[in-house]
Design a protein around this motif. Sequence first.
Motif, PDB file in Angstrom:
ATOM      1  N   GLU A  22       0.828  -1.206   0.000  1.00  0.00           N
ATOM      2  CA  GLU A  22       0.000   0.000   0.000  1.00  0.00           C
ATOM      3  C   GLU A  22       0.865   1.260   0.000  1.00  0.00           C
ATOM      4  O   GLU A  22       1.976   1.254   0.534  1.00  0.00           O
ATOM      5  N   MET A  23       0.323   2.354  -0.553  1.00  0.00           N
ATOM      6  CA  MET A  23       1.076   3.613  -0.651  1.00  0.00           C
ATOM      7  C   MET A  23       1.504   4.154   0.711  1.00  0.00           C
ATOM      8  O   MET A  23       2.607   4.675   0.842  1.00  0.00           O
ATOM      9  N   THR A  24       0.641   4.039   1.715  1.00  0.00           N
ATOM     10  CA  THR A  24       0.994   4.569   3.043  1.00  0.00           C
ATOM     11  C   THR A  24       2.170   3.801   3.642  1.00  0.00           C
ATOM     12  O   THR A  24       3.050   4.396   4.261  1.00  0.00           O
ATOM     13  N   GLU A  25       2.189   2.481   3.431  1.00  0.00           N
ATOM     14  CA  GLU A  25       3.303   1.664   3.923  1.00  0.00           C
ATOM     15  C   GLU A  25       4.595   2.026   3.193  1.00  0.00           C
ATOM     16  O   GLU A  25       5.657   2.135   3.811  1.00  0.00           O
ATOM     17  N   ILE A  26       4.477   2.204   1.890  1.00  0.00           N
ATOM     18  CA  ILE A  26       5.649   2.557   1.074  1.00  0.00           C
ATOM     19  C   ILE A  26       6.209   3.899   1.524  1.00  0.00           C
ATOM     20  O   ILE A  26       7.418   4.049   1.696  1.00  0.00           O
ATOM     21  N   VAL A  32       9.178   9.271   2.560  1.00  0.00           N
ATOM     22  CA  VAL A  32       8.603  10.396   1.816  1.00  0.00           C
ATOM     23  C   VAL A  32       7.124  10.425   2.165  1.00  0.00           C
ATOM     24  O   VAL A  32       6.606   9.497   2.776  1.00  0.00           O
ATOM     25  N   SER A  33       6.429  11.496   1.757  1.00  0.00           N
ATOM     26  CA  SER A  33       5.001  11.582   2.075  1.00  0.00           C
ATOM     27  C   SER A  33       4.184  10.659   1.168  1.00  0.00           C
ATOM     28  O   SER A  33       4.622  10.285   0.075  1.00  0.00           O
ATOM     29  N   ARG A  34       2.976  10.322   1.611  1.00  0.00           N
ATOM     30  CA  ARG A  34       2.079   9.506   0.800  1.00  0.00           C
ATOM     31  C   ARG A  34       1.696  10.248  -0.472  1.00  0.00           C
ATOM     32  O   ARG A  34       1.521   9.648  -1.530  1.00  0.00           O
ATOM     33  N   VAL A  35       1.599  11.568  -0.370  1.00  0.00           N
ATOM     34  CA  VAL A  35       1.275  12.396  -1.534  1.00  0.00           C
ATOM     35  C   VAL A  35       2.368  12.258  -2.599  1.00  0.00           C
ATOM     36  O   VAL A  35       2.075  12.156  -3.795  1.00  0.00           O
ATOM     37  N   THR A  36       3.612  12.224  -2.172  1.00  0.00           N
ATOM     38  CA  THR A  36       4.732  12.054  -3.108  1.00  0.00           C
ATOM     39  C   THR A  36       4.627  10.704  -3.808  1.00  0.00           C
ATOM     40  O   THR A  36       4.794  10.618  -5.026  1.00  0.00           O
ATOM     41  N   ILE A  37       4.337   9.662  -3.050  1.00  0.00           N
ATOM     42  CA  ILE A  37       4.174   8.328  -3.640  1.00  0.00           C
ATOM     43  C   ILE A  37       3.048   8.357  -4.671  1.00  0.00           C
ATOM     44  O   ILE A  37       3.184   7.835  -5.772  1.00  0.00           O
ATOM     45  N   SER A  38       1.954   9.000  -4.319  1.00  0.00           N
ATOM     46  CA  SER A  38       0.804   9.100  -5.224  1.00  0.00           C
ATOM     47  C   SER A  38       1.179   9.844  -6.507  1.00  0.00           C
ATOM     48  O   SER A  38       0.793   9.434  -7.607  1.00  0.00           O
ATOM     49  N   LYS A  39       1.932  10.926  -6.379  1.00  0.00           N
ATOM     50  CA  LYS A  39       2.362  11.692  -7.564  1.00  0.00           C
ATOM     51  C   LYS A  39       3.245  10.842  -8.466  1.00  0.00           C
ATOM     52  O   LYS A  39       3.086  10.841  -9.687  1.00  0.00           O
ATOM     53  N   TRP A  40       4.204  10.136  -7.873  1.00  0.00           N
ATOM     54  CA  TRP A  40       5.072   9.264  -8.659  1.00  0.00           C
ATOM     55  C   TRP A  40       4.252   8.198  -9.357  1.00  0.00           C
ATOM     56  O   TRP A  40       4.457   7.901 -10.524  1.00  0.00           O
ATOM     57  N   CYS A  41       3.322   7.617  -8.625  1.00  0.00           N
ATOM     58  CA  CYS A  41       2.462   6.557  -9.145  1.00  0.00           C
ATOM     59  C   CYS A  41       1.672   7.040 -10.364  1.00  0.00           C
ATOM     60  O   CYS A  41       1.631   6.368 -11.399  1.00  0.00           O
ATOM     61  N   ASN A  42       1.076   8.202 -10.255  1.00  0.00           N
ATOM     62  CA  ASN A  42       0.268   8.752 -11.350  1.00  0.00           C
ATOM     63  C   ASN A  42       1.129   9.195 -12.525  1.00  0.00           C
ATOM     64  O   ASN A  42       0.772   8.971 -13.678  1.00  0.00           O
ATOM     65  N   ALA A  43       2.252   9.818 -12.240  1.00  0.00           N
ATOM     66  CA  ALA A  43       3.111  10.353 -13.300  1.00  0.00           C
ATOM     67  C   ALA A  43       3.758   9.248 -14.134  1.00  0.00           C
ATOM     68  O   ALA A  43       3.941   9.408 -15.340  1.00  0.00           O
ATOM     69  N   ASP A  44       4.085   8.144 -13.493  1.00  0.00           N
ATOM     70  CA  ASP A  44       4.837   7.089 -14.171  1.00  0.00           C
ATOM     71  C   ASP A  44       4.010   5.854 -14.521  1.00  0.00           C
ATOM     72  O   ASP A  44       4.557   4.857 -14.984  1.00  0.00           O
ATOM     73  N   GLY A  45       2.711   5.904 -14.264  1.00  0.00           N
ATOM     74  CA  GLY A  45       1.846   4.798 -14.648  1.00  0.00           C
ATOM     75  C   GLY A  45       2.062   3.512 -13.877  1.00  0.00           C
ATOM     76  O   GLY A  45       1.945   2.418 -14.431  1.00  0.00           O
ATOM     77  N   TRP A  46       2.370   3.622 -12.601  1.00  0.00           N
ATOM     78  CA  TRP A  46       2.619   2.425 -11.790  1.00  0.00           C
ATOM     79  C   TRP A  46       1.397   1.535 -11.679  1.00  0.00           C
ATOM     80  O   TRP A  46       1.513   0.312 -11.719  1.00  0.00           O
ATOM     81  N   LYS A  47       0.208   2.120 -11.528  1.00  0.00           N
ATOM     82  CA  LYS A  47      -1.017   1.315 -11.368  1.00  0.00           C
ATOM     83  C   LYS A  47      -1.252   0.461 -12.605  1.00  0.00           C
ATOM     84  O   LYS A  47      -1.597  -0.716 -12.503  1.00  0.00           O
ATOM     85  N   GLU A  48      -1.072   1.059 -13.763  1.00  0.00           N
ATOM     86  CA  GLU A  48      -1.264   0.330 -15.007  1.00  0.00           C
ATOM     87  C   GLU A  48      -0.238  -0.798 -15.128  1.00  0.00           C
ATOM     88  O   GLU A  48      -0.566  -1.906 -15.553  1.00  0.00           O
ATOM     89  N   ALA A  49       0.994  -0.504 -14.749  1.00  0.00           N
ATOM     90  CA  ALA A  49       2.059  -1.514 -14.820  1.00  0.00           C
ATOM     91  C   ALA A  49       1.759  -2.677 -13.876  1.00  0.00           C
ATOM     92  O   ALA A  49       1.957  -3.840 -14.232  1.00  0.00           O
ATOM     93  N   ARG A  50       1.273  -2.355 -12.669  1.00  0.00           N
ATOM     94  CA  ARG A  50       0.960  -3.411 -11.699  1.00  0.00           C
ATOM     95  C   ARG A  50      -0.223  -4.242 -12.202  1.00  0.00           C
ATOM     96  O   ARG A  50      -0.209  -5.457 -12.090  1.00  0.00           O
TER      97      ARG A  50
END
Length: 60
Positions: A22-26, A32-50
């Motif tokens: 989960e993002m909060t655990e990461i 780093v903040s959860r918001v930072t993880i979320s930004k990276w996730c959205n910017a780089d397409g992590w959800k789609e890759a997973r």
Amino acid sequence: MATKDNEKKKSLARSLFMSGMEMTEIAAKVDVSRVTISKWCNADGWKEARAAKNITRPEL
């Protein structure tokens, strides 16, 4: 120096995300903040890759 450090954190965060964490655990683990993880996730397409990683050949 900070950029190289951020890239290491981002790489680690992506690996953890791809393994299903989960993002909060990461955010806590990578320090780093959860918001930072979320930004990276959205910017780089992590959800789609997973999601793509979890699709089996018959489902295609």
